[in-house]
Design a protein around this motif. Structure first.
Motif, PDB file in Angstrom:
ATOM      1  N   TYR A  18      -2.223  -1.384   8.516  1.00  0.00           N
ATOM      2  CA  TYR A  18      -2.102  -1.615   6.935  1.00  0.00           C
ATOM      3  C   TYR A  18      -1.599  -3.315   7.332  1.00  0.00           C
ATOM      4  CZ  TYR A  18      -1.937   2.646   4.526  1.00  0.00           C
ATOM      5  OH  TYR A  18      -2.510   3.036   3.639  1.00  0.00           O
ATOM      6  N   LEU A  70       5.541  -2.188   2.952  1.00  0.00           N
ATOM      7  CA  LEU A  70       4.728  -0.767   2.608  1.00  0.00           C
ATOM      8  C   LEU A  70       5.332   0.087   1.794  1.00  0.00           C
ATOM      9  CD1 LEU A  70       4.052  -0.779   7.491  1.00  0.00           C
ATOM     10  CD2 LEU A  70       2.621  -1.143   4.840  1.00  0.00           C
ATOM     11  N   CYS A 112      -0.545  -6.718   4.990  1.00  0.00           N
ATOM     12  CA  CYS A 112       0.282  -6.377   3.891  1.00  0.00           C
ATOM     13  C   CYS A 112       1.309  -6.678   4.391  1.00  0.00           C
ATOM     14  CB  CYS A 112       0.134  -5.059   3.690  1.00  0.00           C
ATOM     15  SG  CYS A 112      -1.467  -5.015   3.344  1.00  0.00           S
ATOM     16  N   PRO A 139       0.650  -1.280  -0.045  1.00  0.00           N
ATOM     17  CA  PRO A 139       0.491  -0.494   0.195  1.00  0.00           C
ATOM     18  C   PRO A 139       0.844   0.890  -0.571  1.00  0.00           C
ATOM     19  CG  PRO A 139       0.070  -0.789   2.513  1.00  0.00           C
ATOM     20  CD  PRO A 139       0.664  -2.159   1.203  1.00  0.00           C
ATOM     21  N   SER A 159      -5.523   1.214   0.345  1.00  0.00           N
ATOM     22  CA  SER A 159      -5.484   2.167   1.072  1.00  0.00           C
ATOM     23  C   SER A 159      -7.182   2.227   1.554  1.00  0.00           C
ATOM     24  CB  SER A 159      -5.683   3.277   1.292  1.00  0.00           C
ATOM     25  OG  SER A 159      -3.187   3.435   1.514  1.00  0.00           O
ATOM     26  N   PRO A 206      -7.403  -3.095   2.045  1.00  0.00           N
ATOM     27  CA  PRO A 206      -6.406  -4.100   2.082  1.00  0.00           C
ATOM     28  C   PRO A 206      -6.141  -5.336   1.772  1.00  0.00           C
ATOM     29  CG  PRO A 206      -6.578  -2.828   4.138  1.00  0.00           C
ATOM     30  CD  PRO A 206      -8.236  -2.729   3.253  1.00  0.00           C
TER      31      PRO A 206
END
Length: 308
Positions: free
Chosen positions: A37, A45, A42, A13, A219, A222
Motif C-alpha cells: 500500500y 492506512l 498511500c 485503503p 485495495s 491503489p
C-alpha cells in the motif's frame, strides 16, 4: 506522525488482513501488504476495518494487528484503526485507549457500535458524548460501517463532533453527495476530514471539499486511486475515465469479498497472500466466477493509461 500529516492524506485503503490456510493471521503477509500500500503511494492506512475482518478478530488480535501495521509503517504512513468494542461505554473507552496505546494516529468509532439498530438519536449521541469525554485528547474518527446495519451520522451530530476539535477522520458510507455536502458545510474550518467510501463519486465529493477516498477500490488499484485523488478536482476526460474503471472494478470484487480481493491480488502478483477469510461464505472464486476479474485486469492493463 503530525496531526497535519493525518489531516491531509487523500487515500486510506481499508486494509485486507492476510490469513494462513488455517485461518490464523499471516503476520509476514501483513508486513507485505502494508509495504505494498505504501509503495503504491498511500500515505494513510485504515486497519481493523470491516475489510480487515475486524468483526471476526479476537480483542487481542485487533490490538496486535494495529500494533503490527504501525510498526511496519514506521512513520511512512499514518495509521487509523477502529476501537469501539464492548457492551458499555466504559468498555469501548478502554478499547479505544488500547488501540491508541499501540501507536494509532486516530481511533475510529464504528457508528453502529453505539447501541442497537433501534437506538434513538438521543441515546446514540449520549453514548458518543460519554466516549469522547472518557478518552482524553485521543484523536477520533467515524466509520459508517454498513454491517450488520448502517448508522449514518446526522449533520447536526457531525457538526458537534467536528467542532470538538477531537475528530480528524470520517469514512463516509452514505453514498449520497448531498449528505456529504451537508457534512462538509458544517465541519468547515475544523480538523475533521471526510473520505468518501464510494469510488464512483470521489470527484464530486472532492469538488465539494472532501479529502479523498477510503474504501476497497484502494485495495485493488491503489496507484490509480492515489492518482485520482491527487487530480480529482480537475474533472476532465482522464479523471472521469479512471473513476469509471475503478467503479466497475470495485463492483466486480463484491462477490465473495474479501476472499475475492485477496485472490485477485495474488493472481496479479502484487502481494503473496492466500484467499482465506474468516467472513462467512467468503471463499475463493472458481474459474467461472474469477473470469470477470481477470478480464477487468486485462482491460485496464491494455489501456496503458498515460496519466498526467
Amino acid at each position: 506522525m503530525t496531526s497535519d500529516k493525518l489531516m491531509t492524506n487523500a487515500v486510506w485503503p481499508v486494509m485486507l488482513t492476510p490469513m494462513n490456510w488455517d485461518r490464523t493471521i499471516d503476520w509476514d503477509g501483513v508486513d507485505r501488504i502494508t509495504d505494498w500500500y505504501i509503495d503504491a503511494g498511500c500515505e494513510g492506512l485504515f486497519t481493523n476495518s470491516r475489510s480487515s475482518e475486524v468483526e471476526f478478530l479476537t480483542p487481542e488480535e485487533r490490538v496486535e494487528l494495529a500494533a503490527r501495521v504501525v510498526k511496519r509503517a514506521a512513520g511512512r504512513a499514518a495509521v487509523v484503526a477502529t476501537g469501539t468494542f464492548g457492551e458499555t461505554a466504559e468498555q469501548e473507552i478502554e478499547s479505544i485507549k488500547r488501540i491508541h496505546d499501540v501507536g494509532a494516529d486516530a481511533v475510529i468509532i464504528l457508528t453502529n457500535h453505539l447501541g442497537d439498530q433501534g437506538t434513538s438519536e438521543a441515546q446514540w449521541t449520549g453514548q458518543l458524548e460519554r466516549i469522547v469525554d472518557g478518552t482524553g485528547d485521543i484523536p477520533l474518527g467515524f466509520y459508517e460501517c454498513p454491517t450488520p446495519w448502517k448508522r449514518l451520522v446526522p449533520a447536526n451530530v457531525y457538526e458537534w463532533a467536528a467542532h470538538t476539535g477531537r475528530f480528524v477522520f470520517h469514512k463516509d458510507v452514505s453514498h449520497s453527495v448531498p449528505d456529504m455536502a451537508a457534512k462538509l458545510a458544517v465541519s468547515e474550518g475544523t480538523p475533521m476530514r471526510l473520505y468518501n467510501g464510494q469510488i464512483s463519486s470521489v470527484i464530486e465529493s472532492m469538488q465539494l471539499g472532501g479529502s479523498g477516498h477510503s474504501g476497497y477500490a484502494s485495495s485493488l488499484y491503489p496507484e490509480l486511486v492515489v492518482w485520482l485523488c491527487a487530480n480529482g478536482t480537475r474533472d476532465d476526460e482522464q479523471t472521469r475515465l479512471v473513476q469509471r474503471l475503478l467503479t466497475v472494478a470495485e463492483r466486480m470484487i463484491n462477490v465473495n469479498y474479501p476472499s475475492s480481493a485477496k485472490q485477485w491480488l495474488s493472481h496479479r502478483g502484487e502481494v503473496e497472500i492466500t484467499p482465506i477469510s474468516r467472513m462467512p461464505l467468503a471463499n475463493a472464486l472458481d474459474d467461472h466466477g474469477f473470469a470477470p476479474l481477470q478480464n477487468m485486469t486485462e482491460i485496464i492493463e491494455s489501456l496503458d493509461l498515460q496519466l498526467a
